[in-house]
Design a protein around this motif. Structure first.
Motif, short mmCIF file in Angstrom:
data_model
loop_
_atom_site.label_atom_id
_atom_site.label_comp_id
_atom_site.label_asym_id
_atom_site.label_seq_id
_atom_site.Cartn_x
_atom_site.Cartn_y
_atom_site.Cartn_z
N THR A 167 0.84 -1.20 0.00
CA THR A 167 0.00 0.00 0.00
C THR A 167 0.87 1.25 0.00
OG1 THR A 167 -1.80 -1.18 1.12
CG2 THR A 167 -1.84 1.23 1.23
N GLN A 168 1.90 1.27 0.81
CA GLN A 168 2.82 2.41 0.83
C GLN A 168 3.44 2.65 -0.55
OE1 GLN A 168 5.46 1.15 4.03
NE2 GLN A 168 4.62 2.73 5.37
N LEU A 169 3.81 1.57 -1.21
CA LEU A 169 4.41 1.70 -2.54
C LEU A 169 3.41 2.22 -3.57
CD1 LEU A 169 6.47 -1.64 -2.65
CD2 LEU A 169 7.41 0.69 -2.49
N CYS A 170 2.15 1.86 -3.42
CA CYS A 170 1.12 2.23 -4.41
C CYS A 170 0.48 3.59 -4.16
CB CYS A 170 0.03 1.17 -4.46
SG CYS A 170 0.55 -0.37 -5.24
N VAL A 171 0.48 4.06 -2.93
CA VAL A 171 -0.25 5.29 -2.61
C VAL A 171 0.14 6.49 -3.48
CG1 VAL A 171 -0.44 7.07 -0.79
CG2 VAL A 171 -1.11 4.72 -0.33
N PRO A 172 1.41 6.73 -3.76
CA PRO A 172 1.72 7.88 -4.63
C PRO A 172 1.06 7.77 -6.01
CG PRO A 172 3.72 7.09 -3.55
CD PRO A 172 2.64 6.08 -3.27
N HIS A 173 0.98 6.57 -6.54
CA HIS A 173 0.36 6.35 -7.85
C HIS A 173 -1.16 6.45 -7.76
CE1 HIS A 173 4.29 5.17 -9.30
NE2 HIS A 173 4.38 4.37 -8.24
N LEU A 174 -1.71 5.89 -6.69
CA LEU A 174 -3.16 5.94 -6.49
C LEU A 174 -3.64 7.37 -6.22
CD1 LEU A 174 -3.47 2.74 -4.30
CD2 LEU A 174 -4.40 3.03 -6.61
N ALA A 175 -2.81 8.17 -5.57
CA ALA A 175 -3.17 9.56 -5.32
C ALA A 175 -3.32 10.32 -6.65
CB ALA A 175 -2.13 10.24 -4.43
N LYS A 176 -2.44 10.03 -7.60
CA LYS A 176 -2.50 10.70 -8.91
C LYS A 176 -3.77 10.36 -9.67
CE LYS A 176 2.50 10.70 -9.54
NZ LYS A 176 3.60 10.08 -10.29
N THR A 177 -4.26 9.13 -9.51
CA THR A 177 -5.42 8.69 -10.27
C THR A 177 -6.71 8.73 -9.44
OG1 THR A 177 -5.09 6.36 -9.65
CG2 THR A 177 -4.03 7.14 -11.70
N GLN A 178 -6.59 9.21 -8.20
CA GLN A 178 -7.71 9.15 -7.25
C GLN A 178 -8.23 7.71 -7.18
OE1 GLN A 178 -10.54 12.24 -8.26
NE2 GLN A 178 -9.17 13.82 -7.50
N GLY A 179 -7.28 6.81 -7.05
CA GLY A 179 -7.56 5.38 -7.10
C GLY A 179 -8.17 4.82 -5.83
N THR A 180 -8.30 3.51 -5.84
CA THR A 180 -9.01 2.78 -4.79
C THR A 180 -8.15 1.64 -4.26
OG1 THR A 180 -11.10 3.24 -5.89
CG2 THR A 180 -11.09 1.42 -4.34
N ILE A 181 -8.26 1.42 -2.97
CA ILE A 181 -7.60 0.28 -2.32
C ILE A 181 -8.69 -0.63 -1.78
CG2 ILE A 181 -6.06 -0.50 -0.48
CD1 ILE A 181 -4.85 2.39 -0.57
#
Length: 175
Positions: A125-139
């Motif tokens: 999750t830590q690794l993905c959060v910067p990318h998910l923040a850019k796309t307003q993504g979902t976990i």
């Protein structure tokens, strides 16, 4: 169901069970998929099922190995971004459980359960959060009723799923 056409999803534990089912469902909804699991042969079977469900094979990335491996987690994120340019969804599904009680729990098994079911989720999750923040993504963190209700003979599994529930709540609050 939402339209996932062109959305990029990482799914852990995709070589069987809920992970495979999620991958196939996402394929039917048009997602591009980054799939990981320990069993290469089963992971390839998931890939085949996803192609049959509608995702072209060039829109599927397979990264086989142990989700507890630090390099695998980094490679999974890096290769996903390199291949697809983004991450929109992270599905933390990989999990293990072993029958044990307080009297029979081997600490190596306990540590392994916590590593797979919790620690790997936090780090990925830590690794993905910067990318998910850019796309307003979902976990999506997959846990079970074991996280809210104890079942006999599953000490470490129950504990890991309870902690995963709390982790999910904390991340949702932005902590």
């Amino acid at each position: 169901m939402p339209d996932l056409k062109g959305k990029v999803a990482i799914i852990t534990g995709a070589s069987s069970g809920i992970g495979k089912g999620t991958a196939v469902e996402f394929a039917q909804l048009g997602a591009h998929l980054a799939l990981t699991g320990r069993n290469q042969e089963n992971l390839q079977a998931t890939e085949k099922a996803c192609v049959e469900a509608g995702t072209p094979d060039d829109k599927i990335l397979l990264v086989s190995g142990d989700i507890c491996d630090e390099q695998l987690r980094k490679d999974l994120v890096d290769q996903t971004v390199q291949k697809f340019g983004r991450i929109d969804v992270l599905v933390n599904n990989a999990a293990i459980g072993k029958i044990s009680t307080i009297e029979t729990t081997d600490m190596a098994d306990y540590d392994r359960t916590m590593d797979v079911n919790l620690r790997s989720v936090v780090i990925l999750t830590q690794l993905c959060v910067p990318h998910l923040a850019k796309t307003q993504g979902t976990i999506v963190n997959v846990f079970s009723v074991n996280g809210t209700r104890a079942f006999p003979g599953l000490l470490a599994y129950n504990m890991s799923k309870s902690a995963l529930d709390q982790f999910t709540r904390c991340v949702a609050l932005g902590q």
